[in-house]
Write an enzyme that holds these catalytic residues in place. Structure first.
Site, PDB file in Angstrom:
ATOM      1  N   HIS A  56       0.828  -1.205   0.000  1.00  0.00           N
ATOM      2  CA  HIS A  56       0.000   0.000   0.000  1.00  0.00           C
ATOM      3  C   HIS A  56       0.865   1.258   0.000  1.00  0.00           C
ATOM      4  O   HIS A  56       0.622   2.196   0.765  1.00  0.00           O
ATOM      5  CB  HIS A  56      -0.922   0.003   1.217  1.00  0.00           C
ATOM      6  CG  HIS A  56      -1.964  -1.075   1.191  1.00  0.00           C
ATOM      7  ND1 HIS A  56      -2.941  -1.154   0.228  1.00  0.00           N
ATOM      8  CD2 HIS A  56      -2.182  -2.122   2.013  1.00  0.00           C
ATOM      9  CE1 HIS A  56      -3.720  -2.202   0.463  1.00  0.00           C
ATOM     10  NE2 HIS A  56      -3.272  -2.809   1.531  1.00  0.00           N
ATOM     11  N   ARG A  81       7.214  -6.014   3.150  1.00  0.00           N
ATOM     12  CA  ARG A  81       5.963  -6.652   2.732  1.00  0.00           C
ATOM     13  C   ARG A  81       5.850  -6.554   1.221  1.00  0.00           C
ATOM     14  O   ARG A  81       5.852  -5.461   0.655  1.00  0.00           O
ATOM     15  CB  ARG A  81       4.737  -6.009   3.385  1.00  0.00           C
ATOM     16  CG  ARG A  81       3.454  -6.713   2.955  1.00  0.00           C
ATOM     17  CD  ARG A  81       2.254  -6.344   3.789  1.00  0.00           C
ATOM     18  NE  ARG A  81       1.784  -4.987   3.548  1.00  0.00           N
ATOM     19  CZ  ARG A  81       0.650  -4.489   4.036  1.00  0.00           C
ATOM     20  NH1 ARG A  81      -0.120  -5.249   4.819  1.00  0.00           N
ATOM     21  NH2 ARG A  81       0.293  -3.252   3.794  1.00  0.00           N
ATOM     22  N   ASP A  95      16.292 -10.997  -3.859  1.00  0.00           N
ATOM     23  CA  ASP A  95      17.565 -10.692  -4.499  1.00  0.00           C
ATOM     24  C   ASP A  95      18.033  -9.272  -4.196  1.00  0.00           C
ATOM     25  O   ASP A  95      19.240  -8.990  -4.261  1.00  0.00           O
ATOM     26  CB  ASP A  95      17.472 -10.911  -6.004  1.00  0.00           C
ATOM     27  CG  ASP A  95      17.583 -12.386  -6.385  1.00  0.00           C
ATOM     28  OD1 ASP A  95      17.900 -13.205  -5.504  1.00  0.00           O
ATOM     29  OD2 ASP A  95      17.339 -12.717  -7.556  1.00  0.00           O
ATOM     30  N   GLU A 160      -5.529 -12.036   7.118  1.00  0.00           N
ATOM     31  CA  GLU A 160      -6.353 -10.824   7.152  1.00  0.00           C
ATOM     32  C   GLU A 160      -7.696 -11.015   6.445  1.00  0.00           C
ATOM     33  O   GLU A 160      -8.259 -10.069   5.901  1.00  0.00           O
ATOM     34  CB  GLU A 160      -5.591  -9.635   6.567  1.00  0.00           C
ATOM     35  CG  GLU A 160      -4.817  -9.907   5.302  1.00  0.00           C
ATOM     36  CD  GLU A 160      -3.878  -8.778   4.914  1.00  0.00           C
ATOM     37  OE1 GLU A 160      -4.078  -7.644   5.385  1.00  0.00           O
ATOM     38  OE2 GLU A 160      -2.954  -9.028   4.123  1.00  0.00           O
ATOM     39  N   ASP A 186      -8.093  -5.309   6.994  1.00  0.00           N
ATOM     40  CA  ASP A 186      -8.690  -6.140   5.955  1.00  0.00           C
ATOM     41  C   ASP A 186      -9.554  -7.239   6.554  1.00  0.00           C
ATOM     42  O   ASP A 186     -10.558  -7.648   5.949  1.00  0.00           O
ATOM     43  CB  ASP A 186      -7.604  -6.746   5.067  1.00  0.00           C
ATOM     44  CG  ASP A 186      -7.150  -5.787   3.977  1.00  0.00           C
ATOM     45  OD1 ASP A 186      -7.999  -5.301   3.222  1.00  0.00           O
ATOM     46  OD2 ASP A 186      -5.947  -5.514   3.896  1.00  0.00           O
TER      47      ASP A 186
END
Length: 276
Positions: A56, A81, A95, A160, A186
């Site tokens: 987000h 995240r 990576d 969530e 959520d």
């Protein structure tokens, strides 16, 4: 020159669990601005962990990498995240040098196993091999990175949804899931309670995940910007809690300055009449 990588979030949680006499939850915050400067300020705060958000926020691979680099100078554990449970995205973020991932919207054991597979090299998983080209292995300067890669990566899955709550025991028991993180926002939405993160039914669902994950021996945490809610979840056994975000702190603090130093707003002018 051989290099060593930092302890993972899994290591930090295990260290906490191994010291029951002095155990306390690990306290963290979100970094959502995409600014390396803001992330560096937060990294030096003294908090335990910092969640750099790719779901987000406007973060890109470039901004994630720079924030990981600046956070590395401080005694804080950075997590990233990813925007979705996608093996290509997970491969790219690993990576970049992210050692600690949070994968959102995991609602079944099958989805949890897919997230684990994305973090592991074959034959245990499907992660593509590019250690010579990538910051993750410091361009092959970390001895035995390919052999020990799973030890250098921790995976937290985010529950969530109502379906995720129902499957919490199975999700928490998946081999390779190091922690479970509950997202009340959520979760509330999936329960038909949009915007009501502290509704008793939502709190009960969060606490159900706490119980299921704890029974499986998996550390469990929660997002709780409301201090009262955070305190309650800590009392309920949360191993880690996110208690704020850079953008939220700036928004509330700037509003407080305006409320303190500006006069009350004048009433808005009434709209001109359109009647004849």
């Amino acid at each position: 020159m051989p290099l060593r990588l930092s302890p993972t979030f899994r290591d930090r949680l295990a260290e906490r669990a191994g010291n029951p006499a002095g155990a306390r939850p690990l306290i963290g915050m979100w970094a959502c601005t995409g600014s390396a400067l803001v992330t560096e300020i937060a990294a030096g705060s003294g908090l335990d962990w910092l969640l750099i958000d790719g779901e987000h926020s406007a973060n890109t691979l470039d901004t994630l990498q720079v924030q990981l680099q600046v956070a590395a100078a401080y005694p804080i554990t950075p997590l990233v995240r990813v925007p979705w449970n996608d093996p290509v995205i997970i491969k790219q973020v690993l990576d970049l040098g992210a050692q600690n991932l949070i994968v959102p919207m995991v609602s079944s054991a099958e989805e949890a196993r897919a997230a684990v597979a994305a973090t592991r090299y074959p034959p245990e998983g499907v992660r593509g091999v590019g250690s010579a080209l990538a910051r993750s292995a410091r361009w092959n300067r970390v001895d035995g990175y390919l052999r020990d890669a799973a030890q250098h990566v921790s995976l937290t899955v985010q529950i969530e949804t109502a379906a995720g709550v129902a499957a919490a025991a199975e999700i928490a028991a998946v081999d390779g899931v190091d922690a479970v993180f509950v997202g009340p926002s959520d979760l509330a939405a999936s329960m038909g309670l949009l915007g009501q993160q502290t509704h008793p039914d939502v709190v009960a669902a969060v606490e159900r995940v706490f119980a299921e994950a704890t029974a499986a021996g998996t550390p469990v945490g929660v997002n709780a910007f409301d201090p009262a809610a955070a305190d309650a979840y800590i009392a309920a056994g949360a191993a880690f809690v996110a208690v704020g975000a850079d953008v939220a702190l700036l928004a509330r603090a700037s509003e407080a300055l305006a409320a303190r130093f500006l006069p009350p707003s004048a009433p808005a002018p009434s709209s001109p009449s359109t009647s004849y």
